[in-house]
Design an enzyme around this catalytic site. Structure first.
Site, PDB file in Angstrom:
ATOM      1  N   LYS B  60     -46.565 -87.861 -16.023  1.00 16.21           N
ATOM      2  CA  LYS B  60     -45.737 -88.158 -17.202  1.00 16.21           C
ATOM      3  C   LYS B  60     -45.689 -89.669 -17.382  1.00 16.21           C
ATOM      4  CE  LYS B  60     -41.113 -87.076 -19.080  1.00 16.21           C
ATOM      5  NZ  LYS B  60     -39.801 -86.462 -18.769  1.00 16.21           N
ATOM      6  N   SER B 135     -38.365 -83.174 -22.139  1.00 14.78           N
ATOM      7  CA  SER B 135     -39.192 -84.289 -22.550  1.00 14.78           C
ATOM      8  C   SER B 135     -40.576 -84.302 -21.882  1.00 14.78           C
ATOM      9  CB  SER B 135     -38.463 -85.605 -22.230  1.00 14.78           C
ATOM     10  OG  SER B 135     -38.296 -85.757 -20.834  1.00 14.78           O
ATOM     11  N   SER B 159     -35.726 -81.577 -18.337  1.00 17.68           N
ATOM     12  CA  SER B 159     -36.976 -82.050 -18.928  1.00 17.68           C
ATOM     13  C   SER B 159     -38.256 -81.594 -18.239  1.00 17.68           C
ATOM     14  CB  SER B 159     -36.979 -83.577 -19.010  1.00 17.68           C
ATOM     15  OG  SER B 159     -36.184 -83.997 -20.079  1.00 17.68           O
TER      16      SER B 159
END
Lengths: 798, 468
Positions: B60, B135, B159
């Site tokens: 990420k 996210s 997330s």
């Protein structure tokens, strides 16, 4: 009447090797932005890792400040934007600081005070922003260096106390080796909160003063702020809550921000750091490792070695010096001698060679060796100084230096006795004169013997050898003017006079031993009231010479009017004279013969010290007060005799300045010191005029235990005190009555203390004046001289 | 026969094939912000000890990888390159894994659909009109679309779990402190965790066991997890005590169906199952947003354009430089949360908002401890909906924040939670999360392995598996 309250926030930079939350070097003066990493630059994703060394140092300071150590200490974020703050929040502490509820004891002008420490907390420092033209440059080398903030309660009253606290704190952190305490370089920084309110009213509005980067600025800025707020209140105004910046170039503060613009720091617990446990064993380990703190050490050195306050303070100012002192004493040297050498000659040489004690060629062993040589008489004082200097230049042992240089004296009694016998045999005329009762040729014989030894004979031992060989005890009589040495004119008035032959005067005295020989020296030819700085210089020089070069004792005939001054002066400059020095005075010439006989007897019998022999007995030399009670009957009395005993007033070292040099020093000193007596009509203006004329110190004679009108009217002394403080003029306070001035008993006395008046305790005006003059003559630095006027008789032992 | 993941980076030829495959798939998905695989020497030596040797792994874009971008999905960091490795990344590299790229995300992790990203919005591999979640939407989509077998994400309020569930893959939010946060760009430090998204529970475990463990650079990391732990066996489901969160009728049918489906598996296995309620659940989102935004306000303060990041060409003074950098560099959702965070910590209101939220959090921690004294794990929904539609057809911002209630509990309590796929409902993956007590991460993985056998997940039809 207004009361002022001052609280301090002091930041000290901890001397850790690396920064508080990363491994970067915590060093100063490197190229900008070289000691940085993603952590201290606040890069995305980095986290702080607490430096255990910073933690340890912080707890050490907290313990030294008598704080309660916090068992679970926690960090917090203090949010504010500033370009030099990489994360735009500072990791600090809030709510669970390192330590709370401590105190530090301070003393200013005889008044002790316990200043409460509300807390000590650990935080990170910011970087530095520099403005260059139309650019702002940033250096993050300092960002993340550990800071310990020490917050005091508003327990301080005057600016000088803040300065004292900072000095003491600086000394403490240097002892603990956690901070170098340098305010100029910013490793110790101070902000202050000041509030003034009418006496008895609740705390006034608080004004914060920033940018105080020397202890001198702290004093100036706080005094300025107290005056500023007092002025506002006196004019009926309100002090606004604000932050002000001290402008050192203008000697004034300027508003920085008002309360409306005050930051909201939005503290919250730092989630990136765990709560730190400081359990009992951690604290115990720190306590065990704690070095002896300066206050405790000073107390111990005073008690163990019987040293004076000022000397102990000088010795203990740096741990290095105190350690050195104790190491020399451990080598067997006399503590008093070590102290005086370290605080004078060694200090001068360190300054001259610009070297620290540790880095100098002088080791404790070498100093002990030097003092041993001096004590055993193998070298004398002058050679000792020369040898000390040689240690610095040659980096060699004193023993070897004196051997190689041939500086060793002849001390062997047998050799000296042989020398004496030879000189006596070769100088029959001088010997005959001495045997006839005259001491003067003795000096000639000593000189001859010295010549034969090629200057290597130890002077005192040589004198002793000659005196023994001749069976004489020389006694010096100095005529220092006054009626005792004068004569009465046919009209009955006394005039300075043709001197009497003391020898004749005392010839018939059956009580005096036959071995006594006299040498009369006339210095005066004036009446006591006519004494000038030059006369004092001459007297001091003559007495010093007689003490060193004779003798069984020195007798000084003096007038009564100024006897109290001269006696005190001699006792301050000859605190340890080795022979009795006896002053005597008579109001009329008629009483002279009898008094002189008493004085001579005293000089033969009393212990080595300065004494005063008067018609009704023997007096100590200090605090003598001349109180004529009837015509032709002088009465002296010692004031505050009991108070004196509890106070410490050590004397000074006169040194070896020539008579001319002494004259210059006495003139300089006496030109700057003025005695003033307060009275109902006294105006501040007159004292200010004297300051204009160059007077830098006053002995001010107050009422009773130290009271005076400190009002704002022309007849009040406030203006004079304010002016004195502004100019750095000192006001030393004595009493017109037999009162101990300590400023503790009356509100007016306390107000005087607040304005900077120095209480002289039990000392009389004459004695205090003589002390100040003596201090200024003996010390090169006037501030040192002024410091020696402080006494700590009232200080409690913590 | 599918090729082995461990070999895709072994040679120039396999690498080329891999690169082309991923680029083709990602053109429509937008899972990667940066993709630059390279040959892995580990992959050439299949004999390597580590289970993840030679494995391509996506990270990420809020986790630091040396010389890779670290944009956090923000305009402000669009051209920022990391000078260092996050500890988790460093450990992956040390174990022989190969970092192939950085994945899309909501700006600074603030969102649940990657649509607050200034750089890329990720589509769901199951339905291009729907979100991959957020996210960590890029990481979940990359795994679900078969572009990598595993990816790292971050989970502050769900997330990792929510996008994993939306995409039909496994997503672990570990115990707080199990994985070092060093190198994870902080959103809300007391809630942030580095999580793992993987195609199977075994893979997830292999990655987790490498990155977990104490780290001197993160003093909030805990010693309970030591690296090199041998894999755990699937749980004996019958020996577990399981709490099932009482169904909320307002949740989408697919969500409720997934819950029933899992309950059935347990009951069939003879597991002791009990329906439970969490009285504080209605406060969870409010507590979460109060604490998270308070911390975010401070955490994002460093993005001022002074030392790094986008900034205006000219500013009159430092203050203006900071103002302009932030106003043009940060997106609306980020600004909103910073303002909220500033508001809740404001002097005079601090106790009313932040203080109260902390007290409620303490209560939630206590309640969860009590719960886990009775149960080994709790089964609950991940999100009240399955993957929702992109754009205006999706949830409103307020609905989305309310919908975080199931996931935020684990973050507030610091406990581990694992999202597992349970099947497909109307063409979309459905799933549940299982939550355990602090430190029970491996127990959750063991349970997931058992459930995996009962409920094997499917792959989206448009992205068939090339490697396994």
């Amino acid at each position: 009447m207004y009361a002022s309250k001052i609280g301090l926030e002091i930041h000290i930079q901890l001397l850790t090797n690396s920064k508080i939350f990363c491994g970067c070097r915590a060093a100063f003066g490197d190229e900008p932005n070289t000691n940085v990493c993603p952590v201290c630059m606040g890069y995305p994703g980095v986290m702080p890792a607490l430096n255990g060394e910073a933690m340890r140092m912080a707890y050490q300071v907290a313990l030294a400040l008598n704080c309660t150590p916090t068992e679970h200490t926690q960090f917090a974020r203090k949010n504010y934007f500033y370009p030099d703050l990489p994360k735009n929040y500072q990791i600090s502490q809030f709510g669970a600081p390192i330590g709370t509820d401590g105190y530090l004891d301070i003393e200013f002008h005889g008044k002790t005070r316990r200043v409460r420490i509300s807390e000590c907390h650990l935080e990170e420092d910011a970087g530095k922003m520099v403005h260059a033209g139309d650019m702002s440059l940033l250096d993050y080398n300092r960002a993340g260096t550990p800071l310990l903030e020490i917050v005091t309660e508003p327990d301080l009253e005057i600016a000088e106390e803040a300065e004292v606290l900072l000095t003491q704190l600086r000394r403490m952190v240097r002892y603990l080796a956690v901070c170098d305490g340098n305010m100029e370089e910013g490793s110790m920084r101070c902000d202050a909160n000041v509030s003034v309110a009418p006496e008895g009213a609740p705390l006034g509005n608080k004004v914060e003063i920033k940018n105080l980067n020397s202890s001198r600025f702290v004093r100036k800025a706080l005094a300025y702020e107290i005056d500023r707020q007092t002025d506002i209140l006196e004019r009926g105004g309100t002090v606004s809550v604000e932050t002000r910046l001290w402008n050192e170039n203008r000697d004034q503060s300027e508003p920085m921000r008002t309360k409306e613009l005050a930051h909201d720091y939005r503290y919250f617990p730092e989630p990136d750091l765990p709560i730190v446990e400081a359990d009992a064993s951690f604290i115990a380990k720190l306590s065990d490792a704690q070095v002896e703190l300066p206050q405790a050490r000073m107390q111990r050195l005073k008690q163990v070695h019987g040293l004076g306050d000022r000397v102990v303070e000088l010795l203990c100012d740096e741990k290095e010096t105190a350690d050195f002192f104790e190491a020399v004493v451990a080598e067997g040297a006399d503590a008093g001698a070590v102290a005086s050498w370290l605080t004078s000659d060694v200090r001068k040489l360190l300054n001259r060679f610009e070297v620290s004690l540790a880095a100098s060629p002088l080791s404790p062993r070498r100093l002990a060796e030097l003092l041993g040589l001096l004590q055993s008489g193998r070298i004398h004082g002058k050679i000792a100084k020369q040898t000390l200097e040689a240690v610095f230049t040659l980096d060699d042992d004193p023993e070897r230096i004196i051997t190689e240089k041939g500086w060793e004296q002849i001390v062997d009694p047998k050799a000296l006795a042989e020398l004496a016998v030879a000189v006596i045999a070769d100088n029959p005329e001088a010997v005959a004169a001495v045997r006839a009762g005259n001491a003067k040729p003795l000096g000639f014989l000593v000189g001859e013997a010295m010549k034969r030894s090629a200057g290597r004979a130890e002077p005192r031992a040589l004198q002793q050898a000659l005196k023994d060989a001749l069976s004489v005890e020389p006694l010096y009589v100095l005529d220092f003017g006054g009626a005792i040495g004068g004569e009465r004119r046919p009209d009955g008035m006394v005039q300075p006079g043709t001197r009497k032959e003391v020898k004749e005067l005392l010839a018939a005295d059956p009580d005096l031993p036959d071995s006594i020989r006299f040498d009369e020296i006339t210095l005066g030819g004036f009446l006591s009231e006519e004494i000038s700085p030059r006369d004092w210089a001459q007297l001091v020089s003559a007495v010093r010479y007689r003490i060193e070069d004779s003798s069984s004792g020195v007798v000084i005939s003096h007038g009564t009017d100024t006897l109290a001054y001269t006696a005190a002066l001699l006792s301050w400059v000859f605190p340890d004279p080795q022979v009795p020095v006896v002053l005597t005075a008579a109001v009329t010439p008629e009483k002279a013969p009898e008094l002189m006989r008493d004085a001579v007897r005293a000089a033969l019998q009393l212990p080595p010290a300065v004494h005063v022999v008067l018609e009704d007995g023997t007096y100590p030399a200090v605090n003598l007060r001349f109180e004529r009670v009837e015509a032709d009957a002088a009465r002296f009395r010692t004031w505050n005799a009991t108070g004196l005993e509890s106070e410490q007033w050590p004397g000074f070292a006169l040194g070896d300045a020539s008579a001319d040099a002494l004259t210059a020093r006495f003139e300089t000193a006496m030109r700057q010191v003025h005695i003033a007596r307060i009275y109902p009509g006294m105006r501040s203006e007159s004292l200010v005029r004297l300051m204009d004329a160059g007077y830098r110190a006053f002995i001010l004679e107050l009422y009773d235990t130290g009271t005076a009108n400190l009002g704002h009217s022309p007849f009040g002394l406030r203006a004079a005190f304010e002016e004195a403080r502004r100019r750095g003029v000192r006001i030393f306070c004595t009493s017109q009555q037999e009162g101990v001035v300590d400023f503790q008993s009356y509100v007016t006395g306390h107000a005087l203390w607040r304005e900077g008046a120095v209480p002289m305790g039990s000392l009389t005006t004459e004695t205090a004046y003589a002390r100040l003059v003596a201090a200024m003559v003996c010390m090169e630095d006037d501030d040192e001289a002024f410091a020696s006027m402080e006494h700590r008789g009232s200080m409690k032992n913590e | 026969m599918q090729a082995d993941w461990n070999t895709v980076l072994a040679t120039a030829e396999t690498l080329k094939e891999y690169r082309a495959g991923v680029e083709a798939r990602d053109k429509d998905l937008g899972a990667f912000l940066h993709f630059s695989p390279s040959i892995s020497t580990e992959a050439e030596n299949p004999g390597s000890a580590s289970a993840i040797s030679g494995l391509p792994i996506a990270i990420k874009d809020n986790l630091a990888v040396t010389d890779f971008p670290l944009t956090c999905g923000s305009r402000l960091l669009e051209h920022f390159t990391s000078p260092y490795d996050a500890t988790a990344v460093e450990r992956l590299k040390a174990a022989g894994a190969s970092i192939v790229g950085k994945t899309a995300m909501d700006e600074f992790g603030m969102g649940s659909a990657t649509d607050t990203s200034a750089l890329s919005e990720t589509k769901n591999p199951w339905d291009p009109n729907r979100t991959a979640g957020g996210s960590s939407g890029g990481s979940a989509a990359a795994v679900a679309a078969g572009m990598v077998p595993a990816a790292l994400g971050s989970d502050t309020g769900g997330s990792v779990r929510q996008p994993a569930s939306f995409c039909g893959v496994y997503g672990l939010k570990p115990t707080y402190g199990a994985v070092s946060r060093f190198g994870l760009v902080a959103y809300a430090s007391s809630l942030d965790t580095v999580g793992v998204i993987a195609d199977t529970p075994d893979r997830l475990e292999a990655v987790f066991s490498v990155i977990a463990g104490e780290d001197a650079k993160d003093q909030t990391s805990i010693a309970a997890f030591s690296p090199g732990k041998p894999p755990v066996a699937p749980s004996d489901l019958s020996s577990l005590r399981v709490g099932i969160l009482q169904a909320d009728e307002s949740d989408e049918p697919g969500v409720r169906e997934a819950m029933t489906c899992v309950e059935d598996v347990f009951r069939t296995a003879g597991t002791e199952v009990e329906t439970v309620t969490l009285p504080f659940l209605e406060y969870a989102s409010a507590v979460y947003y109060t604490i998270a935004t308070a911390e975010a306000g401070a955490n994002l303060a460093r993005f001022d354009g002074i030392r790094y990041g986008e900034r205006p060409l000219y500013a009159e003074n430092p203050d203006e430089l900071v103002r302009l950098s932030r106003s043009t560099g940060l997106g609306d959702e980020v600004k909103l949360r910073i303002l909220l965070g500033t508001y809740v910590l404001r002097s005079g209101f601090h106790d009313q908002y932040y203080g109260r939220a902390q007290r409620l959090r303490a209560r939630i921690i206590q309640d969860m401890q009590d719960l886990f004294s009775r149960f080994d794990l709790l089964v609950s929904p991940v999100f009240p909906t399955l993957a929702f539609k992109l754009g205006r057809d999706g949830l409103t911002p307020y609905q989305r924040k309310q919908a975080d209630r199931y996931t935020t509990v684990a973050n507030l309590a610091g406990i581990p939670a694992l999202a597992i796929p349970t099947g497909v409902h109307d063409g979309l993956p459905a799933g549940v999360q299982i939550t355990g007590p602090a430190g029970g991460d491996y127990a959750l993985i063991a349970a997931a392995k058992a459930l995996h056998q009962a409920l094997p997940p499917a792959a989206p039809a448009t992205y068939p598996r090339i490697w396994s």
